[in-house]
Motif scaffolding. Structure first.
Motif, PDB file in Angstrom:
ATOM      1  N   THR A 286      13.874   8.062   9.211  1.00  0.00           N
ATOM      2  CA  THR A 286      13.014   8.238  10.060  1.00  0.00           C
ATOM      3  C   THR A 286      11.823   7.103   9.930  1.00  0.00           C
ATOM      4  O   THR A 286      12.370   6.427   8.898  1.00  0.00           O
ATOM      5  CB  THR A 286      12.508   9.821   9.715  1.00  0.00           C
ATOM      6  OG1 THR A 286      11.815  10.299  10.885  1.00  0.00           O
ATOM      7  CG2 THR A 286      11.793  10.208   8.811  1.00  0.00           C
ATOM      8  N   PHE A 287      10.694   7.078  10.875  1.00  0.00           N
ATOM      9  CA  PHE A 287       9.692   6.447  10.930  1.00  0.00           C
ATOM     10  C   PHE A 287       8.419   7.590  10.312  1.00  0.00           C
ATOM     11  O   PHE A 287       8.244   8.741  10.485  1.00  0.00           O
ATOM     12  CB  PHE A 287       9.604   5.804  11.769  1.00  0.00           C
ATOM     13  CG  PHE A 287      10.135   5.304  12.269  1.00  0.00           C
ATOM     14  CD1 PHE A 287      10.205   3.767  11.716  1.00  0.00           C
ATOM     15  CD2 PHE A 287      11.023   5.196  13.066  1.00  0.00           C
ATOM     16  CE1 PHE A 287      11.107   2.869  12.377  1.00  0.00           C
ATOM     17  CE2 PHE A 287      12.061   4.473  14.174  1.00  0.00           C
ATOM     18  CZ  PHE A 287      12.236   3.632  13.414  1.00  0.00           C
ATOM     19  N   ILE A 288       7.872   6.632   9.027  1.00  0.00           N
ATOM     20  CA  ILE A 288       6.923   7.766   8.518  1.00  0.00           C
ATOM     21  C   ILE A 288       4.844   7.100   8.432  1.00  0.00           C
ATOM     22  O   ILE A 288       5.479   6.739   8.870  1.00  0.00           O
ATOM     23  CB  ILE A 288       7.011   7.779   6.687  1.00  0.00           C
ATOM     24  CG1 ILE A 288       7.711   6.108   6.363  1.00  0.00           C
ATOM     25  CG2 ILE A 288       8.428   8.704   7.425  1.00  0.00           C
ATOM     26  CD1 ILE A 288       6.937   6.095   4.469  1.00  0.00           C
ATOM     27  N   ALA A 289       4.305   8.047   8.802  1.00  0.00           N
ATOM     28  CA  ALA A 289       2.958   7.316   8.484  1.00  0.00           C
ATOM     29  C   ALA A 289       1.724   7.052   7.207  1.00  0.00           C
ATOM     30  O   ALA A 289       0.363   7.873   7.796  1.00  0.00           O
ATOM     31  CB  ALA A 289       2.762   8.243   9.854  1.00  0.00           C
ATOM     32  N   ASP A 290       2.643   7.355   6.842  1.00  0.00           N
ATOM     33  CA  ASP A 290       1.377   6.900   5.555  1.00  0.00           C
ATOM     34  C   ASP A 290       1.881   5.364   4.628  1.00  0.00           C
ATOM     35  O   ASP A 290       1.152   5.427   3.678  1.00  0.00           O
ATOM     36  CB  ASP A 290       2.415   7.629   4.229  1.00  0.00           C
ATOM     37  CG  ASP A 290       3.401   7.368   3.478  1.00  0.00           C
ATOM     38  OD1 ASP A 290       3.697   6.907   3.930  1.00  0.00           O
ATOM     39  OD2 ASP A 290       4.006   8.410   2.912  1.00  0.00           O
ATOM     40  N   VAL A 291       1.739   4.544   5.841  1.00  0.00           N
ATOM     41  CA  VAL A 291       1.896   3.024   4.882  1.00  0.00           C
ATOM     42  C   VAL A 291      -0.267   3.125   4.001  1.00  0.00           C
ATOM     43  O   VAL A 291       0.140   2.318   3.974  1.00  0.00           O
ATOM     44  CB  VAL A 291       1.639   2.234   5.708  1.00  0.00           C
ATOM     45  CG1 VAL A 291       1.820   0.642   5.275  1.00  0.00           C
ATOM     46  CG2 VAL A 291       3.515   1.918   6.309  1.00  0.00           C
ATOM     47  N   LEU A 292      -0.666   3.293   4.797  1.00  0.00           N
ATOM     48  CA  LEU A 292      -2.029   3.354   4.243  1.00  0.00           C
ATOM     49  C   LEU A 292      -2.189   4.963   3.496  1.00  0.00           C
ATOM     50  O   LEU A 292      -3.467   5.448   4.131  1.00  0.00           O
ATOM     51  CB  LEU A 292      -2.905   3.407   5.856  1.00  0.00           C
ATOM     52  CG  LEU A 292      -2.822   1.706   6.204  1.00  0.00           C
ATOM     53  CD1 LEU A 292      -3.613   1.217   7.103  1.00  0.00           C
ATOM     54  CD2 LEU A 292      -2.596   0.618   5.424  1.00  0.00           C
TER      55      LEU A 292
ATOM     56  N   ARG B   6      11.975   2.566   0.624  1.00  0.00           N
ATOM     57  CA  ARG B   6      10.935   2.340   1.989  1.00  0.00           C
ATOM     58  C   ARG B   6      10.989   1.085   1.946  1.00  0.00           C
ATOM     59  O   ARG B   6      11.458   0.099   1.315  1.00  0.00           O
ATOM     60  CB  ARG B   6       9.997   2.688   1.917  1.00  0.00           C
ATOM     61  CG  ARG B   6       9.795   3.960   1.834  1.00  0.00           C
ATOM     62  CD  ARG B   6       8.204   4.992   0.981  1.00  0.00           C
ATOM     63  NE  ARG B   6       7.350   4.228   2.081  1.00  0.00           N
ATOM     64  CZ  ARG B   6       5.821   3.855   3.007  1.00  0.00           C
ATOM     65  NH1 ARG B   6       5.499   5.651   2.236  1.00  0.00           N
ATOM     66  NH2 ARG B   6       5.269   4.035   3.183  1.00  0.00           N
ATOM     67  N   ASN B   7      10.592   0.565   3.592  1.00  0.00           N
ATOM     68  CA  ASN B   7      10.722  -0.389   3.694  1.00  0.00           C
ATOM     69  C   ASN B   7       9.711  -0.214   5.265  1.00  0.00           C
ATOM     70  O   ASN B   7       9.755   0.331   6.015  1.00  0.00           O
ATOM     71  CB  ASN B   7      12.055  -1.447   4.790  1.00  0.00           C
ATOM     72  CG  ASN B   7      11.938  -2.224   5.086  1.00  0.00           C
ATOM     73  OD1 ASN B   7      11.368  -2.851   4.505  1.00  0.00           O
ATOM     74  ND2 ASN B   7      12.729  -3.053   5.783  1.00  0.00           N
ATOM     75  N   GLY B   8       8.432  -1.558   4.648  1.00  0.00           N
ATOM     76  CA  GLY B   8       7.311  -0.632   5.424  1.00  0.00           C
ATOM     77  C   GLY B   8       7.174   1.243   6.165  1.00  0.00           C
ATOM     78  O   GLY B   8       7.117   1.941   5.436  1.00  0.00           O
ATOM     79  N   PHE B   9       7.352   1.460   7.540  1.00  0.00           N
ATOM     80  CA  PHE B   9       7.017   2.374   7.768  1.00  0.00           C
ATOM     81  C   PHE B   9       8.398   3.624   8.225  1.00  0.00           C
ATOM     82  O   PHE B   9       8.668   4.611   8.794  1.00  0.00           O
ATOM     83  CB  PHE B   9       6.900   2.248   9.310  1.00  0.00           C
ATOM     84  CG  PHE B   9       4.935   2.340   9.945  1.00  0.00           C
ATOM     85  CD1 PHE B   9       4.401   2.313   9.533  1.00  0.00           C
ATOM     86  CD2 PHE B   9       4.640   0.488   9.676  1.00  0.00           C
ATOM     87  CE1 PHE B   9       2.847   2.663  10.002  1.00  0.00           C
ATOM     88  CE2 PHE B   9       3.739   0.412  10.040  1.00  0.00           C
ATOM     89  CZ  PHE B   9       2.227   1.340  10.053  1.00  0.00           C
ATOM     90  N   TYR B  10       9.222   2.616   7.620  1.00  0.00           N
ATOM     91  CA  TYR B  10      10.953   3.285   7.385  1.00  0.00           C
ATOM     92  C   TYR B  10      11.486   3.592   6.356  1.00  0.00           C
ATOM     93  O   TYR B  10      11.091   3.591   5.504  1.00  0.00           O
ATOM     94  CB  TYR B  10      11.941   2.211   7.881  1.00  0.00           C
ATOM     95  CG  TYR B  10      13.077   2.778   8.568  1.00  0.00           C
ATOM     96  CD1 TYR B  10      13.427   2.808   9.811  1.00  0.00           C
ATOM     97  CD2 TYR B  10      14.327   2.614   7.694  1.00  0.00           C
ATOM     98  CE1 TYR B  10      14.743   3.843  10.127  1.00  0.00           C
ATOM     99  CE2 TYR B  10      15.373   2.817   8.079  1.00  0.00           C
ATOM    100  CZ  TYR B  10      15.210   4.120   9.295  1.00  0.00           C
ATOM    101  OH  TYR B  10      16.942   3.915   9.435  1.00  0.00           O
ATOM    102  N   ILE B  11      11.885   4.849   6.169  1.00  0.00           N
ATOM    103  CA  ILE B  11      12.092   5.758   4.938  1.00  0.00           C
ATOM    104  C   ILE B  11      13.626   5.760   4.817  1.00  0.00           C
ATOM    105  O   ILE B  11      14.375   6.113   6.138  1.00  0.00           O
ATOM    106  CB  ILE B  11      11.610   6.567   4.963  1.00  0.00           C
ATOM    107  CG1 ILE B  11      11.703   7.586   3.183  1.00  0.00           C
ATOM    108  CG2 ILE B  11      11.268   7.814   5.741  1.00  0.00           C
ATOM    109  CD1 ILE B  11      10.897   7.760   2.222  1.00  0.00           C
TER     110      ILE B  11
END
Length: 132
Positions: free
Chosen positions: A68-74, A119-124
């Motif tokens: 999925t795409f996630i939202a914790d890169v920052l 992980r790869n950036g926003f993708y996990i």
């Protein structure tokens, strides 16, 4: 809008395709060995209900693999993300972008253990096992 997932089972050269609502899977509890959900969780109206349903149908020791795409890169914005999620959902079309920690906690709360991920950036990509 109905959100569905397609399942297939291959046993003894037979293939069965099933289209079902992710929150009401038409399978007996504990009857599935493995389940994959590719780039899907952020699209489900209720990831918590969906993962609970996935856990219900998995046999003990069964594996759930997903991406999925996630939202914790920052990481510093995670508290703001939780507060602003209802507004973000309106902008993104009701997609629910969890953080990595929220995804792991969701799996654990639904009886899935041994959470691992890449992980790869926003993708996990992740996996978790139904507790025995």
């Amino acid at each position: 809008m109905q959100h569905s997932i397609v399942f297939f089972s291959c046993c003894f050269r037979r293939l069965a395709l099933v289209r079902a609502d992710i929150s009401r899977l038409p399978f007996v509890s504990g009857s599935i060995d493995a389940l994959h959900a590719g780039a899907a969780i952020h699209c489900w109206p209720s990831p918590a209900c969906a993962v609970a349903e996935i856990s219900r149908v998995l046999r003990p020791g069964g594996i759930f693999v997903g991406s999925t795409f996630i939202a914790d890169v920052l990481p510093p914005v995670i508290p703001l993300l939780r507060i602003g999620r209802p507004y973000i959902d309106q902008i993104t079309g009701n997609n629910t972008f969890l953080s990595e920690l929220e995804l792991e906690d969701l799996c654990r709360a639904c009886g899935l253990v041994n959470f691992t991920f890449v992980r790869n950036g926003f993708y996990i990509m992740f996996s978790a096992t139904k507790a025995s």
